[in-house]
Design an enzyme around this catalytic site. Sequence first.
Site, PDB file in Angstrom:
ATOM      1  N   CYS A  70     -26.170   0.630  -9.861  1.00  0.00           N
ATOM      2  CA  CYS A  70     -26.319  -0.824  -9.901  1.00  0.00           C
ATOM      3  C   CYS A  70     -27.234  -1.303  -8.769  1.00  0.00           C
ATOM      4  O   CYS A  70     -28.442  -1.105  -8.856  1.00  0.00           O
ATOM      5  CB  CYS A  70     -24.950  -1.500  -9.889  1.00  0.00           C
ATOM      6  SG  CYS A  70     -25.030  -3.105 -10.700  1.00  0.00           S
ATOM      7  N   LEU A  71     -26.702  -1.850  -7.684  1.00  0.00           N
ATOM      8  CA  LEU A  71     -27.588  -2.230  -6.585  1.00  0.00           C
ATOM      9  C   LEU A  71     -28.386  -1.007  -6.123  1.00  0.00           C
ATOM     10  O   LEU A  71     -29.550  -1.125  -5.734  1.00  0.00           O
ATOM     11  CB  LEU A  71     -26.777  -2.809  -5.416  1.00  0.00           C
ATOM     12  CG  LEU A  71     -27.621  -3.229  -4.213  1.00  0.00           C
ATOM     13  CD1 LEU A  71     -28.500  -4.424  -4.545  1.00  0.00           C
ATOM     14  CD2 LEU A  71     -26.747  -3.568  -3.012  1.00  0.00           C
ATOM     15  N   GLN A  78     -31.402  -0.789  -8.175  1.00  0.00           N
ATOM     16  CA  GLN A  78     -32.330  -1.879  -7.846  1.00  0.00           C
ATOM     17  C   GLN A  78     -33.085  -1.564  -6.553  1.00  0.00           C
ATOM     18  O   GLN A  78     -34.291  -1.785  -6.442  1.00  0.00           O
ATOM     19  CB  GLN A  78     -31.548  -3.192  -7.723  1.00  0.00           C
ATOM     20  CG  GLN A  78     -30.846  -3.580  -9.027  1.00  0.00           C
ATOM     21  CD  GLN A  78     -29.942  -4.812  -8.893  1.00  0.00           C
ATOM     22  OE1 GLN A  78     -29.742  -5.328  -7.803  1.00  0.00           O
ATOM     23  NE2 GLN A  78     -29.382  -5.264 -10.004  1.00  0.00           N
ATOM     24  N   GLU A  98     -19.042   5.169 -12.926  1.00  0.00           N
ATOM     25  CA  GLU A  98     -17.792   5.539 -12.244  1.00  0.00           C
ATOM     26  C   GLU A  98     -16.554   4.962 -12.907  1.00  0.00           C
ATOM     27  O   GLU A  98     -15.453   5.488 -12.752  1.00  0.00           O
ATOM     28  CB  GLU A  98     -17.842   5.143 -10.763  1.00  0.00           C
ATOM     29  CG  GLU A  98     -17.740   3.656 -10.440  1.00  0.00           C
ATOM     30  CD  GLU A  98     -19.062   2.904 -10.475  1.00  0.00           C
ATOM     31  OE1 GLU A  98     -20.005   3.392 -11.138  1.00  0.00           O
ATOM     32  OE2 GLU A  98     -19.153   1.810  -9.877  1.00  0.00           O
ATOM     33  N   SER A 104       0.810  -1.229   0.000  1.00  0.00           N
ATOM     34  CA  SER A 104       0.000   0.000   0.000  1.00  0.00           C
ATOM     35  C   SER A 104       0.842   1.277   0.000  1.00  0.00           C
ATOM     36  O   SER A 104       0.512   2.248   0.678  1.00  0.00           O
ATOM     37  CB  SER A 104      -0.950   0.050   1.205  1.00  0.00           C
ATOM     38  OG  SER A 104      -1.686  -1.114   1.296  1.00  0.00           O
ATOM     39  N   ILE A 128       6.699 -14.851  -0.525  1.00  0.00           N
ATOM     40  CA  ILE A 128       6.951 -16.108  -1.241  1.00  0.00           C
ATOM     41  C   ILE A 128       6.295 -16.067  -2.620  1.00  0.00           C
ATOM     42  O   ILE A 128       6.888 -16.446  -3.631  1.00  0.00           O
ATOM     43  CB  ILE A 128       6.405 -17.298  -0.420  1.00  0.00           C
ATOM     44  CG1 ILE A 128       7.280 -17.502   0.811  1.00  0.00           C
ATOM     45  CG2 ILE A 128       6.350 -18.569  -1.264  1.00  0.00           C
ATOM     46  CD1 ILE A 128       6.814 -18.597   1.737  1.00  0.00           C
ATOM     47  N   HIS A 183     -22.322   1.048 -14.409  1.00  0.00           N
ATOM     48  CA  HIS A 183     -21.378   1.725 -13.502  1.00  0.00           C
ATOM     49  C   HIS A 183     -20.703   2.904 -14.204  1.00  0.00           C
ATOM     50  O   HIS A 183     -19.646   2.721 -14.815  1.00  0.00           O
ATOM     51  CB  HIS A 183     -20.287   0.751 -13.059  1.00  0.00           C
ATOM     52  CG  HIS A 183     -20.775  -0.346 -12.175  1.00  0.00           C
ATOM     53  ND1 HIS A 183     -20.584  -0.339 -10.808  1.00  0.00           N
ATOM     54  CD2 HIS A 183     -21.458  -1.477 -12.457  1.00  0.00           C
ATOM     55  CE1 HIS A 183     -21.126  -1.430 -10.292  1.00  0.00           C
ATOM     56  NE2 HIS A 183     -21.663  -2.139 -11.263  1.00  0.00           N
ATOM     57  N   GLY A 241       1.385   2.893  -2.795  1.00  0.00           N
ATOM     58  CA  GLY A 241       0.944   3.688  -3.930  1.00  0.00           C
ATOM     59  C   GLY A 241       1.695   3.361  -5.207  1.00  0.00           C
ATOM     60  O   GLY A 241       1.945   4.236  -6.039  1.00  0.00           O
ATOM     61  N   LYS A 242       2.019   2.067  -5.359  1.00  0.00           N
ATOM     62  CA  LYS A 242       2.705   1.655  -6.587  1.00  0.00           C
ATOM     63  C   LYS A 242       1.844   1.931  -7.817  1.00  0.00           C
ATOM     64  O   LYS A 242       2.335   2.345  -8.863  1.00  0.00           O
ATOM     65  CB  LYS A 242       2.970   0.149  -6.518  1.00  0.00           C
ATOM     66  CG  LYS A 242       4.426  -0.212  -6.575  1.00  0.00           C
ATOM     67  CD  LYS A 242       4.594  -1.721  -6.615  1.00  0.00           C
ATOM     68  CE  LYS A 242       3.967  -2.376  -5.431  1.00  0.00           C
ATOM     69  NZ  LYS A 242       3.509  -3.689  -5.489  1.00  0.00           N
ATOM     70  N   ARG A 279     -25.860  -9.528 -11.805  1.00  0.00           N
ATOM     71  CA  ARG A 279     -26.603 -10.745 -12.165  1.00  0.00           C
ATOM     72  C   ARG A 279     -28.099 -10.497 -12.204  1.00  0.00           C
ATOM     73  O   ARG A 279     -28.853 -11.237 -12.808  1.00  0.00           O
ATOM     74  CB  ARG A 279     -26.394 -11.820 -11.089  1.00  0.00           C
ATOM     75  CG  ARG A 279     -25.153 -12.605 -11.241  1.00  0.00           C
ATOM     76  CD  ARG A 279     -25.045 -13.708 -10.221  1.00  0.00           C
ATOM     77  NE  ARG A 279     -23.677 -13.830  -9.793  1.00  0.00           N
ATOM     78  CZ  ARG A 279     -22.717 -14.351 -10.547  1.00  0.00           C
ATOM     79  NH1 ARG A 279     -22.993 -14.819 -11.735  1.00  0.00           N
ATOM     80  NH2 ARG A 279     -21.487 -14.410 -10.112  1.00  0.00           N
TER      81      ARG A 279
HETATM   82  N1  GLN Z   1     -25.923  -7.452  -6.560  1.00  0.00           N
HETATM   83  C1  GLN Z   1     -26.548  -6.851  -7.678  1.00  0.00           C
HETATM   84  C2  GLN Z   1     -26.555  -7.745  -8.898  1.00  0.00           C
HETATM   85  O1  GLN Z   1     -25.813  -8.691  -8.984  1.00  0.00           O
HETATM   86  C3  GLN Z   1     -25.913  -5.507  -7.995  1.00  0.00           C
HETATM   87  C4  GLN Z   1     -24.470  -5.623  -8.394  1.00  0.00           C
HETATM   88  C5  GLN Z   1     -23.730  -4.330  -8.291  1.00  0.00           C
HETATM   89  O2  GLN Z   1     -24.148  -3.412  -7.579  1.00  0.00           O
HETATM   90  N2  GLN Z   1     -22.622  -4.244  -8.984  1.00  0.00           N
HETATM   91  O3  GLN Z   1     -27.307  -7.526  -9.806  1.00  0.00           O
END
Ligand code: GLN
Length: 544
Positions: free
Chosen positions: A389-390, A393, A517, A15, A150, A515, A17-18, A470
């Site tokens: 994402c989540l 949902q 980001e 850690s 190792i 995503h 910062g390579k 998923r």
């Molecule tokens: N767990 C959710 C899914 O698999 C959302 C995944 C996430 O937030 N990247 O759909």
Amino acid sequence: METKYIFITGGVISSLGKGVVSASLGMLLKYRGYRVSILKLDPYLNIDPGTLNPYEHGECFVTKDGSETDMDLGHYERFLNQETTKENNITSGLIYKTVIDNERKGIYLGKTVQVIPHITDEIKRRIRILGDSKNYDLIITEIGGTVGDIEILPYIESVRQLKWELGEFNGLIIHLTLLPYNNATGEIKTKPTQHSVRNLMENGVQVDIIVCRTKNNISDKIRNKLSLFCNIKTNHVIESIDTKIIYDIPYLLHLQKFDQIVLKYLRLKNFNFLKKKNCHHLIEWTSFLKKYKNPKFKIKIALVGKYILLHDSYKSIIESLIHAGTKNNINIKIKWIYSDLINKENIESTFNHVSGILIAPGFGKRGIEGKILAAKYAREKKIPFLGICLGMQISAVEFARNVLGIKEADTCESNPNTNHPIINLMEKQKNIFYKGGTMRLGNWRCILLKGSKLFSIYGKKEILERHRHRYEFNNNYFNHFSKAGMKPVGLNPETGLVEALELKNHIFFIGVQYHPEYKSTIINPHPLFISFVLTSKNKKYKSL
Ligand code: GLN
């Protein structure tokens, strides 16, 4: 020109910062006119980090071609403003699996399969894939872990062989190390560095440049000492001082002629930055730093997640907020909210001072109910909301429960037997039992609805964003949601999967299945983050 290789190893502790030093060097060389790619070698036995808890090594970064990779690839993309692919991350798991599969196929028939030469050959082959593509002049290879582990030995041996095979002026070894400060004697200590450099020597590797992570500036005395004990020139001892913002690091390294020294060593031309076509990027970079250090506004954004004890779990989100905020002269303070702890009693005190709420991606059941409360609060109090994402949902489940009145609404991820699966396992996932690398990953197209907020944010109809999930929005509820004001405004044209939801009559309430980001860089902050941050600032729900 023939591709040249730079290897970066780490010493003393992890850690340091390579990843950032590799990305900074890559950026400096790119802006001097070279075509650069950076790859990361991870000595663990997982095939990829996709199955790891973020507390192990930070967030899992996803490339455009759907590879789940180490978070350092995020640094590479953000610094170089250039996308990576599955070739940019190699793990021991991948190397060993290839070799063992080859053995079963009979590729080494008659031979004893061994670490040397079979594993080391495979490591070298993988390191050279990008170089052999002729698309790059320079390949920077960051070796994860710390010298002395190792697991790292086959990599050190491969680097030794490669440097020899590449020949003079074609390979360079940089060692990033820690120079601890001893409070008792008031001095910087070099002994741990001497030991790790010596450890490399015992394995046949002579370091060419040492980058020293340090709290305090290093003196000539320290440089001379390291030079004498490590067989390197004094000007090859580079300091990497602790900084508030990682984007300062390229310039600080450049001031010590780090990039010039590398080019000289590799016998490469020292092009002037300002004569190169990327020079406007450098100007943008400088203006970014200026703005970052002199913000005009301050806002607080709540980031809701369940891995918040390690901020690296959300690295790309943090950086995206910084990119978008800085572009608009806004300093963003993140209020970290642990989703498990949100309840009806503390919801008001948790969120009443924030200008925006972001619900982060995540997996599993834990923390879901807290996130649902957060989404409800943002919707009802009209606080700018971004669900990723989540997070998207969750916002759909919340809407179904509290607006559509479907009390049992749920996501199958936390409640597989729900009668109202608002979020369902994707059809294609139903017969998949292996967990590694089997999600819907990487770039997928999304068509945006004309007239939607998202359409105006992107300024175009079709976008390409990266995915990792998923579960999906259940299209049986499409019309019900649409009529009640939660509009599916982004659809994948091939499958009809809902990629984005947007709430009407709200200043900014957007959930995206993808995503954003992963695509934000300093030069190109992501439009969705820009809009979220600007709305949060303008709303002035409550500024700091
Ligand atoms: N767990 C959710 C899914 O698999 C959302 C995944 C996430 O937030 N990247 O759909």
